[in-house]
Design an enzyme around this catalytic site. Structure first.
Site, short mmCIF file in Angstrom:
data_model
loop_
_atom_site.label_atom_id
_atom_site.label_comp_id
_atom_site.label_asym_id
_atom_site.label_seq_id
_atom_site.Cartn_x
_atom_site.Cartn_y
_atom_site.Cartn_z
N GLN A 202 27.34 -9.37 -7.79
CA GLN A 202 27.48 -7.91 -7.88
C GLN A 202 27.08 -7.50 -9.29
O GLN A 202 27.79 -7.75 -10.25
CB GLN A 202 28.93 -7.52 -7.57
N GLY A 243 36.03 0.24 -2.55
CA GLY A 243 35.04 -0.82 -2.41
C GLY A 243 33.77 -0.56 -3.20
O GLY A 243 33.58 0.51 -3.80
N HIS A 244 32.87 -1.53 -3.17
CA HIS A 244 31.64 -1.42 -3.97
C HIS A 244 30.70 -0.36 -3.41
O HIS A 244 30.66 -0.13 -2.21
CB HIS A 244 30.93 -2.77 -4.12
N ASN A 245 30.02 0.28 -4.32
CA ASN A 245 29.00 1.30 -4.00
C ASN A 245 29.60 2.60 -3.49
O ASN A 245 28.85 3.52 -3.12
CB ASN A 245 27.99 0.78 -2.96
#
Lengths: 350, 350, 350
Positions: A202, A243-245
């Site tokens: 990531q 969460g990511h993004n």
């Protein structure tokens, strides 16, 4: 251990501060704000719901914050304002400010290379900062904060003990990060391969706007490539997972234990009640309101309130819940109908 | 503050790395991997879904990772492979490795008696290790990690800041534990006695296999007597709770805020989506898939997908959800039937 | 690295300790307690469910804790007691006590002004205490604990690594706070103002009774004005969120990932199963039991068991769940009835 001298505030000044109308003595002075039943003559108090009228009448407070409707019939000093709850927030900030921390770096703090730390910033005991960290004016990093390489912390931001920022996290002006919050941990990305799970590194970051608040032990993952972003004035409660993004707009409210899955976007002014969640890759429009424990599994248009698992419009969810309560009865009625029809069908043939 | 010199990679080598077929110039060189729209000529990119074809055609990337189907019609340099997402994972690991930490123990770290720490291991600032701790080659314990007596940390494991291992926790090779994760806290066992709750001491341990990843602020409780175990390659997201005596197999995925109650066993390759949970003393077979916010309240056979609270097979849950949406309408239809039958019943008697 | 000499305990003394009847040799000695299958002749074990009779008969243990019913037919040394599980708790505490920590303050601890720390209290490495902190006899603050100004920590309390207490938190006698728990963080109070959210400062505190246990990474918010309170003997699991102004009674159990919203009151002996939650401003009576993943959205009378989202009495929830499973079938039966009635209605007119 002597108590500090209390500042005294004129009612006239406080009324002006909240844009309210003073009905009473502008020269009367108070030193704090308390609820109706614990306020004394040195306090201002507030009256926000008709059910508290008896307490409002009996309160020993010097004056009450109240709206025009509830003010009717009260014969005591009042500050009449449009939104008394907002006035409470404003006056608490004025009368009970967070104790200031002196600028300076605690001798036990470990500071990396090429950091830029404002002289007025406070760096607490055992804080650890990586390389190239920038800390703005008046920012407070309490004891045991850990900041990775290349992070930016805006002016006036407060990081409570144990906050962890992974590399390159950006924290805006006047943000508040509560104890144990973790920003910038790896997004949860893996590729399956013959019973194994291969990590997808990531590379992105986490970026907070201004006046964002993050609750204790909440977590915000870094993006895979770009940035997980949280907009200005958004407030996040404890034990929330982002969460990511994920892209979160301005002025949103995420209550305790909410979870927002990867790559989902929230517009401005979105509210998630406690323990609700959203699946990944969704679009949640401006002003959407999500009921407690709701699972949002598909995108939601702006302005819609939703509830249930999976989420449906709130009015529909309420109808479902009401109908669900009648379901056992409904099964009985259906069986009775079948019996009646079974018995009655023969009749025409008689 | 100069940027490090970038390593350049031959497309031919990268194709070999992922077992793909290079269609293009094997000598072309790239230095990183980026999404379609942000990749430049120095990057490789990826094209994994037909809806991104316009971006795939317009991307400035030097080459694309793509499967055979999506490759059709593209007239640019490609690495054609069976699973482009897995190839992305592989190449990100290759092109963007985690910055290495130098071996050595930070002078502020507190190390107990009889510890065995590999010379290549990194022990960060203010880390605290108890007695008899073993740390393998190349393991990284970031700042503020706290490790109890008798713990074992395998080679190549990474413990981010604030990870806490209680006594005797065993962490396998190449595990990744994110910030704030707590392993080995007491299982939640109490015996009721006249309004009190008496603690049942927890004597067991926590044991992780190899390449296990544990998310930020997640918690894994020690067993009452034996070991709470997590199998090789299992990946656990943020804010997940794993109760005492739980046995988790290999290659499982537990998404954010999942909870597994005490003494439950998960087979291999089990997937729990976000905010799902399992009650205690259950058997969850190999390859079981659990939908978001599902509450698994009884054991599940291998290979079954479940959803709902309480969990039922996924297809059944979908039928329930669809039927639930029609429930208010159903109530109206039932009432209408009753009225028709009430009206019609008299007819034969006419 | 020699193992410590084990203390040996007479069966007669252990029987007396748990108020049980010894059937066997009072002079026989054991050094620990183990489950049936791993116990050796130096251990006592326990037999709490008929399904384990074969293991109870085959166990190598010196003696078994057992109730009168299960004792029947066993021809080995027994300690017969009313509640063997409670006896297990008692004997584990006796035979396997938590290793004592020596009194004293680690040289790396940072201690504020005017603190009162008992000589027998243990303050671990890198602990940071604010001003005017009081720590009682035998209390243990492990490494990296951070304690704010004016906190009180009762005698015998144990704070595991990374616990954070905000200012003025009160921790009662013999409480246990697991790693990463945060007490006293700001309650989640904001007033909306033109797209912004204005913080409502939180002036109150958190106050724990005696023998309260708080799980790893759980969070308890400070009250707005008064105190968020948790009563004696209440046990809280990992990753639980307790909102501001919440009042929790005595002897309650909150399992993993439970969330209690602001200003809600729980009576004594309340049990919340995993991932359940309660909305704000509710009254949950004494002895209420809440099923896993339940959302309590309205107040609950004492003694009632509830389940479902929103919560209803448990028996009703079970009927709902059973009916829900029959819902698709019900839809088919209803459609069939409609067809029959459509076909049959014409008949009388023939």
């Amino acid at each position: 251990m002597s108590a500090p001298t209390r500042t005294l505030y004129r009612l006239g000044d406080l009324a002006a501060e909240v844009g309210g109308e003073l009905r009473g003595d502008p020269e009367r002075r108070v030193q704090g704000l308390r609820p109706l039943d614990s306020a004394g003559p040195e306090h201002i108090s507030f009256f926000t719901h008709p059910r508290y009228r008896p307490q409002a009448e009996a309160s020993r407070a010097a004056a009450l914050l109240v709206d025009a409707e509830n003010a009717a019939g009260l014969t005591r000093d009042l500050i009449v304002c449009r939104d008394p709850y907002r006035a409470v927030a404003r006056l608490l900030q004025r009368l009970h400010p967070r104790p200031a921390r002196p600028g300076g770096v605690h001798p036990t703090a470990v500071i990396g290379r090429e950091c830029e730390i404002a002289a007025s910033a406070h760096i607490g005991a055992y804080a650890v900062l990586g390389d190239r960290v920038r800390v703005g004016d008046g920012a407070v990093l309490e004891a045991h904060v850990v900041v990775g390489d290349g992070c930016t912390i805006g002016p006036g931001a407060v990081l409570y003990p144990k906050v962890v920022l992974y590399d390159r996290t950006e924290v805006g002006e006047s943000c508040v990060l509560h104890a144990g919050a973790v920003l910038g941990s790896d997004g949860f990305g893996f590729a399956a391969e013959e019973g194994r799970q291969i990590k997808v590194p990531q590379l992105g970051i986490v970026k907070l706007g201004r006046e964002v608040e993050i609750g204790a032990n909440s977590t915000v993952d870094r993006a895979t490539f770009e940035a997980t972003t949280i907009g200005d004035f958004t407030k996040i409660d404890n034990l929330v997972q982002v969460g990511h993004n994920v892209q979160i707009g301005r002025g949103c409210i995420l209550c305790g234990q909410v979870g927002i899955s990867g790559s989902t976007r929230l517009g401005d002014g979105v509210v998630f009640a406690g323990q609700a969640g959203a699946a990944n890759h969704l679009d949640i429009g401006d002003g959407v309101r999500v009921a407690a424990q709701t699972a949002v599994l598909s995108s939601v248009e702006s302005g819609v309130a939703v509830g249930g698992t999976p989420a449906v419009p709130l009015s529909e969810w309420r109808r479902q819940v009401a109908a669900l309560r009648r379901l056992p009865e409904l099964l009985r009625r259906l069986a009775r109908l079948e019996r009646r029809l079974d018995a009655g069908e023969g009749q025409p043939e008689r």
